[in-house]
Structure formats: structure tokens, C-alpha cells
Design an enzyme around this catalytic site. Structure first.
Site, mmCIF file in Angstrom:
data_model
loop_
_atom_site.group_PDB
_atom_site.id
_atom_site.type_symbol
_atom_site.label_atom_id
_atom_site.label_comp_id
_atom_site.label_asym_id
_atom_site.label_seq_id
_atom_site.Cartn_x
_atom_site.Cartn_y
_atom_site.Cartn_z
ATOM 1 N N HIS A 9 0.812 -1.216 0.000
ATOM 2 C CA HIS A 9 0.000 0.000 0.000
ATOM 3 C C HIS A 9 0.847 1.269 0.000
ATOM 4 O O HIS A 9 0.494 2.261 -0.631
ATOM 5 C CB HIS A 9 -0.946 0.004 1.207
ATOM 6 C CG HIS A 9 -0.236 -0.196 2.507
ATOM 7 N ND1 HIS A 9 0.190 -1.456 2.924
ATOM 8 C CD2 HIS A 9 0.159 0.671 3.467
ATOM 9 C CE1 HIS A 9 0.801 -1.336 4.097
ATOM 10 N NE2 HIS A 9 0.802 -0.049 4.441
ATOM 11 N N CYS A 65 7.946 -1.300 -1.920
ATOM 12 C CA CYS A 65 7.227 -1.103 -0.668
ATOM 13 C C CYS A 65 7.713 0.218 -0.079
ATOM 14 O O CYS A 65 8.438 0.958 -0.751
ATOM 15 C CB CYS A 65 7.367 -2.284 0.303
ATOM 16 S SG CYS A 65 8.985 -2.550 1.045
ATOM 17 N N GLY A 66 7.352 0.525 1.143
ATOM 18 C CA GLY A 66 7.742 1.804 1.725
ATOM 19 C C GLY A 66 9.245 2.003 1.729
ATOM 20 O O GLY A 66 9.761 3.021 1.283
ATOM 21 N N GLY A 68 11.418 -0.676 0.618
ATOM 22 C CA GLY A 68 11.994 -1.622 -0.322
ATOM 23 C C GLY A 68 12.596 -2.836 0.367
ATOM 24 O O GLY A 68 12.833 -3.855 -0.266
ATOM 25 N N GLY A 70 11.419 -4.846 3.052
ATOM 26 C CA GLY A 70 10.540 -5.989 3.306
ATOM 27 C C GLY A 70 10.209 -6.774 2.063
ATOM 28 O O GLY A 70 10.314 -8.012 2.052
ATOM 29 N N HIS A 98 26.926 -7.591 -12.377
ATOM 30 C CA HIS A 98 27.722 -8.474 -11.520
ATOM 31 C C HIS A 98 26.925 -9.611 -10.890
ATOM 32 O O HIS A 98 27.487 -10.667 -10.622
ATOM 33 C CB HIS A 98 28.377 -7.667 -10.399
ATOM 34 C CG HIS A 98 29.446 -6.751 -10.876
ATOM 35 N ND1 HIS A 98 30.298 -6.112 -10.012
ATOM 36 C CD2 HIS A 98 29.815 -6.342 -12.122
ATOM 37 C CE1 HIS A 98 31.134 -5.361 -10.695
ATOM 38 N NE2 HIS A 98 30.855 -5.479 -11.985
ATOM 39 N N ASN A 99 25.637 -9.373 -10.619
ATOM 40 C CA ASN A 99 24.852 -10.343 -9.855
ATOM 41 C C ASN A 99 23.742 -11.014 -10.652
ATOM 42 O O ASN A 99 23.039 -11.859 -10.115
ATOM 43 C CB ASN A 99 24.248 -9.672 -8.619
ATOM 44 C CG ASN A 99 25.287 -8.940 -7.810
ATOM 45 O OD1 ASN A 99 25.256 -7.729 -7.728
ATOM 46 N ND2 ASN A 99 26.223 -9.671 -7.234
ATOM 47 N N ARG A 109 9.245 5.488 -0.124
ATOM 48 C CA ARG A 109 9.500 6.580 0.809
ATOM 49 C C ARG A 109 10.919 7.121 0.669
ATOM 50 O O ARG A 109 11.269 8.107 1.302
ATOM 51 C CB ARG A 109 9.255 6.113 2.237
ATOM 52 C CG ARG A 109 7.799 5.767 2.512
ATOM 53 C CD ARG A 109 7.574 5.315 3.933
ATOM 54 N NE ARG A 109 6.160 5.019 4.137
ATOM 55 C CZ ARG A 109 5.714 3.939 4.747
ATOM 56 N NH1 ARG A 109 6.560 3.041 5.230
ATOM 57 N NH2 ARG A 109 4.419 3.749 4.886
ATOM 58 N N ARG A 132 33.982 -13.905 -14.628
ATOM 59 C CA ARG A 132 34.382 -14.121 -13.234
ATOM 60 C C ARG A 132 33.209 -14.016 -12.261
ATOM 61 O O ARG A 132 33.278 -14.512 -11.147
ATOM 62 C CB ARG A 132 35.482 -13.144 -12.830
ATOM 63 C CG ARG A 132 35.048 -11.694 -12.803
ATOM 64 C CD ARG A 132 36.239 -10.764 -12.546
ATOM 65 N NE ARG A 132 35.884 -9.379 -12.741
ATOM 66 C CZ ARG A 132 35.506 -8.562 -11.770
ATOM 67 N NH1 ARG A 132 35.436 -8.982 -10.529
ATOM 68 N NH2 ARG A 132 35.201 -7.306 -12.043
#
Length: 150
Positions: A9, A65-66, A68, A70, A98-99, A109, A132
Site C-alpha cells: 500500500h 514497498c515503503g 523496499g 521488506g 555483476h549479480n 519513501r 568471473r
């Protein structure tokens, strides 16, 4: 590209704006909710987004989310998905390069819509470098609770 997007929300307004913008950019947007700013539980939406990406229903995801935090934790509970929490474009690009992250998380927020757009643009424009980085990403998909450092 088909992009799944979900929020709680607190990030509903940002999700709505980003969904419109992504569609204007030519992406197929899979909006997983919520449909209003009425109180909801972010894990439910994070799990749904992770399932959509893991199953191939979407190529990438945006989780909001507010803070990020959670929703990024919820998404990362699915071992087939890699979600990166970012607040600026360089981290968004490095999450891909990289990931090999396939989901981007942000806090409504903490970032405005312009910064969120910049992060998403960097994320979507960056390819995984492989090389790598590949063995490290492989380890992310096969966690061990006790592992000796390499």
C-alpha cells in the site's frame, strides 16, 4: 520485455506511475497488485512477483514497498530469483552486470518516481557480464548453511 511489478500500500502510487511509464516504453507490464492503497501485506505481493519471474511469466520484476526492504526479503525467499534493493542507477546497473539480478526493489519513501525510472532504465539496459561473476552467481542459487570461505 515482460516486466512484473508489485507493491504494498505504501508504494501503490509509485507502482501505478511506473506501470504506466513502463508500458509507454513498450514493455508488457504484468501488474500483480495491489489495486488500491488499502493496507496489504508486502510478503504476499513479493512472493507473487518472485513466482512470476521464477516461472518465466515475466523476464524481470520491480518490487516496491515503503522502504523496499521488506518486499526485497520476500522476493529473495525464492531461490530461483535474485532481487537487489537499490536507490540509485549505478547500483541498479551493477545488480545486473555483476549479480545477474532479475528483480529490482526500491522504497517509495526513499526514491521518487524520477529516480525510480532512472534505476529501472539502468537495470533494463545492462546485461550480465558473466565471466568471473558467474561462479559467484551460481553459488547464490545453491546456498549452504555452513560453507568454508573459498
Amino acid at each position: 520485455m515482460r516486466i512484473a511489478i508489485a507493491s504494498d500500500h505504501a508504494a501503490f502510487a509509485l507502482k501505478r506511475g511506473l506501470s504506466i511509464w513502463l508500458a509507454e516504453q513498450g514493455h508488457d507490464v504484468l501488474d500483480l497488485g495491489p489495486d488500491s492503497d488499502a493496507r496489504v501485506d508486502y510478503p504476499d505481493y513479493g512472493y507473487a512477483l518472485a513466482d512470476a519471474v521464477a516461472s518465466g511469466d515475466a523476464e524481470r520484476g520491480v518490487a516496491l514497498c515503503g522502504s523496499g526492504i521488506g518486499i526485497s526479503i520476500a522476493v529473495n525467499r525464492n531461490p530461483a530469483v535474485r532481487c537487489a534493493l537499490v536507490s540509485e542507477p549505478l547500483s541498479a546497473a551493477l545488480a545486473r552486470e555483476h549479480n545477474d539480478a532479475d528483480v529490482l526493489a526500491m522504497g517509495a519513501r526513499l526514491v521518487g518516481e524520477d529516480m525510480a525510472r532512472a534505476c529501472i532504465s539502468a537495470f533494463l539496459a545492462t546485461d550480465f557480464a558473466g565471466g568471473r561473476h558467474q561462479p559467484r552467481v551460481d553459488k547464490l542459487g545453491a546456498p549452504a548453511f555452513v560453507r568454508e570461505p573459498a
